[in-house]
Design an enzyme around this catalytic site. Sequence first.
Site, PDB file in Angstrom:
ATOM      1  N   GLU A  51       0.889  -1.173   0.000  1.00  0.00           N
ATOM      2  CA  GLU A  51       0.000   0.000   0.000  1.00  0.00           C
ATOM      3  C   GLU A  51       0.918   1.211   0.000  1.00  0.00           C
ATOM      4  OE1 GLU A  51      -1.726   3.111   2.098  1.00  0.00           O
ATOM      5  OE2 GLU A  51      -2.163   1.468   3.506  1.00  0.00           O
ATOM      6  N   CYS A  77      -2.118   8.248   3.827  1.00  0.00           N
ATOM      7  CA  CYS A  77      -1.919   7.949   2.396  1.00  0.00           C
ATOM      8  C   CYS A  77      -3.177   8.259   1.593  1.00  0.00           C
ATOM      9  CB  CYS A  77      -1.580   6.481   2.210  1.00  0.00           C
ATOM     10  SG  CYS A  77      -0.046   6.030   2.985  1.00  0.00           S
TER      11      CYS A  77
END
Length: 530
Positions: A299, A333
């Site tokens: 990720e 993120c």
Amino acid sequence: MPKGKVAIANKSFKMLFKRLYATTVSTRLSSALKNTDLIKTNAFVNGAWIKSSQGKSFPVTDPGAVSGSGSVGANPDSDPHLATVQSMEAQDYNDAIKYAESSFNEFKHTSGRYRSNLLYKLYELMHENKEDLATMITLENGKPYADALGEVTYAASFFQWFAEEAPRVSGEIIPSANSSNRIFAMKQPIGVCGILTPWNFPLAMITRKLGAAIAAGCTTVIKPASETPLSALSLAYLTELAGFPKGVVNVLASDDAATVGKLISENPIIKKVSFTGSTNVGKLLMKQSSSTLKKLSFELGGNAPFIVFEDADLDKAVAGAIASKFRSSGQTCICANRLFVHESIYDEFSRKFVEKLKRDVVLGHGLKEGVTHGPVIHDRSMLKVRSHIEDASEKGAKILLGGNKRPDLGENFHELTVLGDVTPDMLIFQEETFGPVAPLIKFSSDEEVINMANDTRVGLAGYFYSTNVSRVFKVAEAIEVGMLGVNTGAISEAALPFGGVQESGFGREGSKFGVDDYLVIKGVVLGDIV
Ligand code: SIN
């Protein structure tokens, strides 16, 4: 005392001080917690708390207390030192991997129900200790206490979720082309997993991976970020309390991420690596792990578009934009990175956006009552924030709010900042800021904004606000991301398949798909059925 003796006394005092410092947990940390057993500075390997084989350690500091002057919002205690944590060496990691391998040989045979019970117990223990865990997160990461408490609940929810998934991991029977054969798709745990996690969610990024690994029947070697190892080590302690067999969860901190990342990627015993962090590091780990062809789930970075169409409910869009852009001071993120606003509502949106921020935001140390936003994590983050603001200002962006550092609060504090008239040639359009700066970009048509939103090689999250159902479907299909929030700026929960496309990585965490990343499918053909 004679001169020579004074020198010797001074030296011994310094050595004693150094030794004490190396093993000491600051009183600031210990007095902030009710349950001080949660504070661990050694590594947790094969069920034991061990020191670095080379005797190395590194300090953990409070980003909200670095050089604060003690004025309004700053932490009155301006000593940032929290604890000194053992920095584990290559040899220590290799040992931990071997222990994880031998514990895998037993753990893989346990039932899903047994592993579910372990995860439930861990979920309960996290809730029992949630205030302390949140305080620890705030101290080492800087996020406000309310957000940290939210992270603990979020982190624990992955154990609850995967406790529910564990007993349901099952294979399939597939009809064969040959009528006397049957095919079984048998799901088995992949093996020892390396887990590499970032500082921005010191607990949740571990639990999202660890919960799935345990549900599948894997064992783990975890390296938390060097900025935030204390939360990870406290979690290791809770796994001990929960009764996890030794060697199933190993947590080792280190301040040498490059060496450990390479070691975990190249060690042939490790069968899978799960990493959350930057795209550049992800590319390096992928290269390194090619030597052993590991299964990977990454990720990585994003550059999330947040689009406000002319038919949006403006007040909801403003609230959603603030929640998404400024969560953890812009350090997630999936934070909105580029805010596109239709030209017909641009002035009204930017006015409401700035007014609400002025009204609601209280910047300061995360443990102070009423604080809504904390510091950035360290000087490298601050440099990026500054460079994005300076580059955009030089190229014609207007500062609509903020724009300055807040050294009166501490070295790592920066005002929540809004930039108007941002254009695609600016760095802030092209790169993830990972800090508290919201760039507003005008657009005039759906086609134009979709092209701009997709003008990036990463695709983690995206958001848009519209009340037009046809537009909702068309835009949702067109935006190239792994996760999309439509009329909401808050998408995170255990049920969401979490992950990106393109250079934001691959694999899905959380959700019913999360366990798949920790399993392999074995095809078994049963013949001679007559
Ligand atoms: C991240 O920043 O990587 C995770 C954010 C989230 O889970 O909400």
